[in-house]
Design an enzyme around this catalytic site. Structure first.
Site, PDB file in Angstrom:
ATOM      1  N   GLY A  20       0.812  -1.219   0.000  1.00 21.47           N
ATOM      2  CA  GLY A  20       0.000   0.000   0.000  1.00 21.47           C
ATOM      3  C   GLY A  20       0.842   1.264   0.000  1.00 21.47           C
ATOM      4  O   GLY A  20       0.543   2.229  -0.718  1.00 21.47           O
ATOM      5  N   CYS A  21       1.893   1.263   0.785  1.00 26.28           N
ATOM      6  CA  CYS A  21       2.750   2.451   0.877  1.00 26.28           C
ATOM      7  C   CYS A  21       3.512   2.683  -0.417  1.00 26.28           C
ATOM      8  O   CYS A  21       3.742   3.829  -0.812  1.00 26.28           O
ATOM      9  CB  CYS A  21       3.686   2.333   2.070  1.00 26.28           C
ATOM     10  SG  CYS A  21       2.784   2.291   3.645  1.00 26.28           S
ATOM     11  N   THR A  22       3.883   1.608  -1.086  1.00 28.43           N
ATOM     12  CA  THR A  22       4.548   1.732  -2.379  1.00 28.43           C
ATOM     13  C   THR A  22       3.577   2.297  -3.417  1.00 28.43           C
ATOM     14  O   THR A  22       3.926   3.205  -4.184  1.00 28.43           O
ATOM     15  CB  THR A  22       5.108   0.370  -2.833  1.00 28.43           C
ATOM     16  OG1 THR A  22       6.062  -0.072  -1.851  1.00 28.43           O
ATOM     17  CG2 THR A  22       5.771   0.464  -4.192  1.00 28.43           C
TER      18      THR A  22
ATOM     19  N   ALA B  48       3.154   6.048  -2.585  1.00 29.33           N
ATOM     20  CA  ALA B  48       4.356   6.829  -2.906  1.00 29.33           C
ATOM     21  C   ALA B  48       4.539   6.961  -4.411  1.00 29.33           C
ATOM     22  O   ALA B  48       4.842   8.056  -4.916  1.00 29.33           O
ATOM     23  CB  ALA B  48       5.591   6.181  -2.271  1.00 29.33           C
TER      24      ALA B  48
END
Length: 157
Positions: free
Chosen positions: A43-45, A48
């Protein structure tokens, strides 16, 4: 969550290069401050890379972007390198800044309870006040949503 119109808390945190970045560095222009739980997770990738892909459009609107997590500098440096991220990721290892932005606290996952970063985003105006707040966002398409909201003269969530 902080409310629209609140003064955005000041911060000074190291970025992925170990350089200190502060909120006051962006006075006079808008700043997107997005909080994410963990570098190099799915999710963070997604989130970002979404901000990175839209970065030129943010810059065209004179808007800077920073991502903040409680990852150490080495981890955010690897994350930035792995995905060629062209904006500052900031290390808030003890969650102090995330706490000031109501984006840190108790979380539950897989039956475990721990303290961590909540996926929230703020748009800070040129005057240092919160212009928009997004709570518990979905990473996919979030950067585009924020970008779309920056087009009108007044934004509030």
């Amino acid at each position: 969550m902080l409310d629209v119109g609140d003064e955005a808390p000041e911060f000074e945190l190291p970025n992925q290069h170990g350089e200190t970045v502060s909120r006051s560095d962006f006075e006079g222009r808008r700043l997107v401050v997005y909080f994410y739980p963990r570098a190099n997770t799915e999710g963070c990738t997604t989130e970002a890379c979404g901000f990175n892909d839209a970065l030129s459009q943010f810059e065209d609107r004179d808007v800077s972007v920073v991502g903040i997590s409680d990852d150490p500098v080495d981890d955010i440096a690897d994350f930035a390198d792995d995905y060629d991220l062209a904006f500052d990721l900031l290390s808030d290892e003890f969650g102090e800044v995330a706490t000031l932005y109501d984006s840190y606290g108790e979380k539950r996952m897989f039956g475990n309870t721990f303290d961590g970063v909540f996926r929230n985003t703020y748009v800070v105006g040129p005057d240092g006040r919160i212009e928009a707040a997004y709570e518990g966002v979905s990473p996919d398409g979030h950067a585009d949503d924020v970008l779309a909201d920056l087009e009108p003269a007044d934004i509030a969530h």
